[in-house]
Design a protein around this motif. Structure first.
Motif, PDB file in Angstrom:
ATOM      1  N   LEU A   5       0.327  17.943  86.094  1.00 14.89           N
ATOM      2  CA  LEU A   5      -0.771  17.160  86.686  1.00 14.89           C
ATOM      3  C   LEU A   5      -1.059  16.001  85.738  1.00 14.89           C
ATOM      4  CD1 LEU A   5      -3.128  20.080  87.796  1.00 14.89           C
ATOM      5  CD2 LEU A   5      -1.457  18.859  89.197  1.00 14.89           C
ATOM      6  N   LEU A   6      -0.251  14.981  85.823  1.00 13.75           N
ATOM      7  CA  LEU A   6      -0.285  13.918  84.817  1.00 13.75           C
ATOM      8  C   LEU A   6      -1.396  12.905  85.067  1.00 13.75           C
ATOM      9  CD1 LEU A   6       3.549  13.300  84.391  1.00 13.75           C
ATOM     10  CD2 LEU A   6       2.035  14.736  83.007  1.00 13.75           C
ATOM     11  N   TRP A   7      -1.622  12.542  86.313  1.00 12.99           N
ATOM     12  CA  TRP A   7      -2.605  11.480  86.593  1.00 12.99           C
ATOM     13  C   TRP A   7      -3.985  12.106  86.686  1.00 12.99           C
ATOM     14  CZ3 TRP A   7      -4.194   7.026  85.820  1.00 12.99           C
ATOM     15  CH2 TRP A   7      -5.137   6.391  86.626  1.00 12.99           C
ATOM     16  N   ARG A   8      -4.800  11.899  85.646  1.00 16.50           N
ATOM     17  CA  ARG A   8      -6.152  12.452  85.574  1.00 16.50           C
ATOM     18  C   ARG A   8      -7.130  11.313  85.323  1.00 16.50           C
ATOM     19  NH1 ARG A   8      -5.268  18.125  84.366  1.00 16.50           N
ATOM     20  NH2 ARG A   8      -7.535  18.381  84.366  1.00 16.50           N
ATOM     21  N   PRO A   9      -7.564  10.613  86.373  1.00 13.66           N
ATOM     22  CA  PRO A   9      -8.412   9.420  86.178  1.00 13.66           C
ATOM     23  C   PRO A   9      -9.744   9.739  85.512  1.00 13.66           C
ATOM     24  CG  PRO A   9      -8.295  10.042  88.503  1.00 13.66           C
ATOM     25  CD  PRO A   9      -7.272  10.866  87.793  1.00 13.66           C
ATOM     26  N   TRP A  10     -10.348  10.900  85.820  1.00 16.31           N
ATOM     27  CA  TRP A  10     -11.611  11.235  85.178  1.00 16.31           C
ATOM     28  C   TRP A  10     -11.417  11.477  83.685  1.00 16.31           C
ATOM     29  CZ3 TRP A  10     -16.184  10.354  87.113  1.00 16.31           C
ATOM     30  CH2 TRP A  10     -16.367  10.320  88.492  1.00 16.31           C
ATOM     31  N   LEU A  42     -16.295  17.114  83.209  1.00 20.62           N
ATOM     32  CA  LEU A  42     -16.652  18.093  84.232  1.00 20.62           C
ATOM     33  C   LEU A  42     -16.025  17.728  85.585  1.00 20.62           C
ATOM     34  CD1 LEU A  42     -20.445  18.752  83.503  1.00 20.62           C
ATOM     35  CD2 LEU A  42     -18.549  20.339  83.124  1.00 20.62           C
ATOM     36  N   ARG A  43     -16.056  16.451  85.919  1.00 20.89           N
ATOM     37  CA  ARG A  43     -15.411  16.012  87.154  1.00 20.89           C
ATOM     38  C   ARG A  43     -13.903  16.219  87.073  1.00 20.89           C
ATOM     39  NH1 ARG A  43     -18.313  12.854  90.725  1.00 20.89           N
ATOM     40  NH2 ARG A  43     -16.484  13.321  92.003  1.00 20.89           N
ATOM     41  N   ASP A  44     -13.325  15.973  85.901  1.00 17.10           N
ATOM     42  CA  ASP A  44     -11.889  16.195  85.724  1.00 17.10           C
ATOM     43  C   ASP A  44     -11.547  17.674  85.864  1.00 17.10           C
ATOM     44  OD1 ASP A  44      -9.119  15.371  84.615  1.00 17.10           O
ATOM     45  OD2 ASP A  44      -9.782  16.937  83.221  1.00 17.10           O
ATOM     46  N   ARG A  45     -12.409  18.545  85.376  1.00 17.18           N
ATOM     47  CA  ARG A  45     -12.169  19.989  85.502  1.00 17.18           C
ATOM     48  C   ARG A  45     -12.093  20.387  86.975  1.00 17.18           C
ATOM     49  NH1 ARG A  45     -15.011  24.668  86.358  1.00 17.18           N
ATOM     50  NH2 ARG A  45     -14.303  26.504  85.176  1.00 17.18           N
TER      51      ARG A  45
END
Length: 590
Positions: free
Chosen positions: A272-277, A228-231
């Motif tokens: 959008l490659l860097w998705r830490p969540w 959800l945070r990543d979204r």
């Protein structure tokens, strides 16, 4: 490297696109404040009380966002930690997982126990495991967590071997609140979901028993929160990137010609490659698989869900080839983020077995050199063989059990598991009757559980009819934990497997409560972009809201009363001769 931060001249368009993607109302479109008139003079004590209440209400509203979840978490902790060492017995499958945890602490792998007297010796504080490794078919992470509680509080009491489960169950309550805030957009609805989780007997019993499934639930729920945070983070960065690429004064959605512009990145949108969540979600899902393999379904479903969210974001942002862009520029990176992270976390859970040479099948590769694979270490080959054998075991597990139940009965709570049952004569212990029954049954609050099953139907219709992404997210969590079991009709299964999707049932109930409290939300033209409470009501709907508040209040009061009534059979408290039978509402419960 291109910066995806919108320049100052595009800040307004970036913020507008972010509001659209994140489902937030545009400033100025919400309810207007009436001009503050001259403050009326308080001429009586009643007037002073009303004035004090008016001053107190903003304070309560401001602090309720953290005060309510803190109080609910405190209630959950008290219910789960109080008298956790009772009964002093290895209930149900604790006889396997607790003793496995003990040998993991000693050797790094599970060891065998004597066929007779092992439980009695363990309960007496004199455990004597054998030297031979034991063949177990569940990954070790859940048992490692049980062992950590035993390291802190000892191995000879229930507090030691149940503390980790109680802690996991307690932590899941504020986590449900956090998920509810992100998913439902309301502190009140999130608090309701957390409260229902805290007082439900199914969740309570699993939190007070040293089984593996409560850890599976916690990791799955934490992974869902991370997604959800990543979204939100992905949509915010997408809006900033598209606004940056667009020229000043031109809409990032329509362009000059009134349609999506054809030049990059509007054709496909940015990478959008860097998705830490998302990376964190992968690690948490790998930890869930490290508890039980049934979490693999959540890896697949949540992976698909996060990609669909990104596809929808590109479509809403006006990207022309949104489907291809979502699948290629989001789907492939999502797979390469989630799956390797989950695999790394899962492999790490086997560190003790890999490091200790004496584990079961640990030397299989050395004993079968003819089956060597190029460039594959012997330890990995042995681990693969272990998994192949365990997979065959799970597929052929069809032995009869008196407390087994199939998924067709789970939403009705048709056959909860009786973990502990004991009858004693009066005068013994805390028994104040001529005879007492001590029971612990994995029975949910029946009013809550049955209403959750009905709520799923409402959520299903909301998703199918209005394409509400929140309804789809709740359904995804339930489906991942529920649907796969239908494909193994001959396998031995138990009701407590449902704890994996228990939080999503509580969120389903809160979702429906949101519709009841705010009828305007059910007619929103864009329900997937608004949370219950955002849409302004029509004049006739104000009375419906008052009725809804009364209905919800009565419902919550009934749920709390039923939980208080069933609390003795969830915590093993003494009951009189008729106490046990009064709580057997269905014949299959006893």
């Amino acid at each position: 490297m291109r910066s995806w931060i919108a320049p100052p001249e595009d800040k307004a368009s970036a913020e507008a696109l972010q509001r659209r993607l994140l489902g937030r109302p545009t400033p100025g479109t919400g309810p207007r404040r009436l001009p503050r008139g001259r403050r009326p003079r308080a001429l009586s004590s009643a007037g002073r009380v009303r004035t004090a209440s008016a001053r107190l209400s903003p304070w309560l509203m401001h602090h309720a966002a953290w005060l309510l979840p803190v109080l609910i978490t405190a209630l959950a902790a008290w219910l789960r930690l109080s008298q956790l060492d009772q009964p002093h017995d290895l209930t149900f499958d604790e006889t396997y997982y607790v003793k496995d945890a003990f040998t993991l602490l000693q050797s790094g792998y599970e060891r065998q126990w004597p066929d007779e007297g092992a439980d009695e010796q363990f309960l007496a504080g004199e455990p004597h495991p054998l030297g031979e490794p034991s063949y177990v078919v569940h990954p070790p992470l859940g048992k490692w967590l049980i062992g950590l509680g035993m390291l802190v509080f000892g191995t000879d009491n229930g507090l030691g071997w149940r503390f980790a489960s109680a802690l996991a169950g307690t932590l899941s309550v504020p986590l449900v609140y956090l998920v509810g805030r992100r998913l439902l957009g309301s502190a009140a609805l999130a608090s309701v979901a957390a409260l229902l989780t805290a007082v439900d007997g199914h969740h309570l019993v699993m939190s007070r028993t040293a089984l593996l499934d409560i850890f599976l639930m916690l990791f799955v729920l934490a992974a869902f929160y991370a997604l959800l945070r990543d979204r939100e983070d992905g949509r915010r960065r997408l809006a900033a990137a598209l606004s940056h690429a667009g020229s000043p004064g031109r809409s990032a959605r329509t362009g000059r010609a009134g349609r999506p512009p054809s030049e990059p990145p509007f054709l496909y949108g940015p990478w959008l490659l860097w998705r830490p969540w998302r990376l964190g979600a992968g690690l948490l899902l790998g930890a869930a698989v490290g508890v039980k393999w049934s979490a693999l379904a959540f890896v697949a479903v949540f992976g698909l869900l996060t990609v669909l969210w990104d596809v929808a974001a590109r479509r809403a942002a006006g990207v022309r080839h949104w489907m291809a862009a979502g699948l290629l520029r989001e789907g492939i990176p999502a797979f390469l983020t989630l799956v390797p992270a989950a695999a790394a976390a899962y492999l790490a859970s086997w560190s003790g077995w890999l490091a200790a040479p004496g584990g079961y099948d640990r030397q299989w590769a050395a004993e079968h050199p003819e089956q060597a694979w190029p460039l594959v270490p012997d330890a990995v080959r042995s681990l693969f063989e272990y998994h192949r054998s365990a997979f065959e075991f799970h597929g052929g597990l069809d032995s009869d059990h008196s407390w087994e139940s199939g998924p067709e009965t789970w939403l009705l709570a048709g056959r909860p598991v009786l973990f502990h049952f004991e009858t004693v004569e009066g005068g013994q212990g805390s028994c104040a009757w001529e005879s007492c029954t001590y029971a612990i049954t994995d029975l949910p609050n029946p009013v809550l559980w049955w209403s959750a099953a009905l709520a799923l139907l409402v959520v299903l219709f909301s998703w199918a009819g209005r394409r509400d992404w929140r309804a789809g997210a709740v359904l995804a969590g339930v489906a991942a934990g529920f649907v796969p079991w239908w494909f193994f009709p001959d396998r031995t299964m138990f009701f407590f497997y449902t704890i994996a999707f228990h939080p999503f049932l509580m969120l389903a109930v809160s979702y429906v409560i949101g519709l009841v409290l705010n009828p305007a939300a059910s007619r929103s033209s864009a329900p997937g972009r608004t949370a219950p409470g955002v849409v302004l009501p029509r004049p006739g709907e104000l009375e419906q809201r008052r009725v809804g508040v009364a209905v919800v209040g009565v419902y919550l009061a009934v749920v709390l009363a039923v939980s208080a009534f069933f609390l003795p059979v969830w915590t093993g408290q003494p009951m009189g001769p008729d106490g046990w039978h009064l709580r057997l509402w269905l014949p299959s419960w006893g």
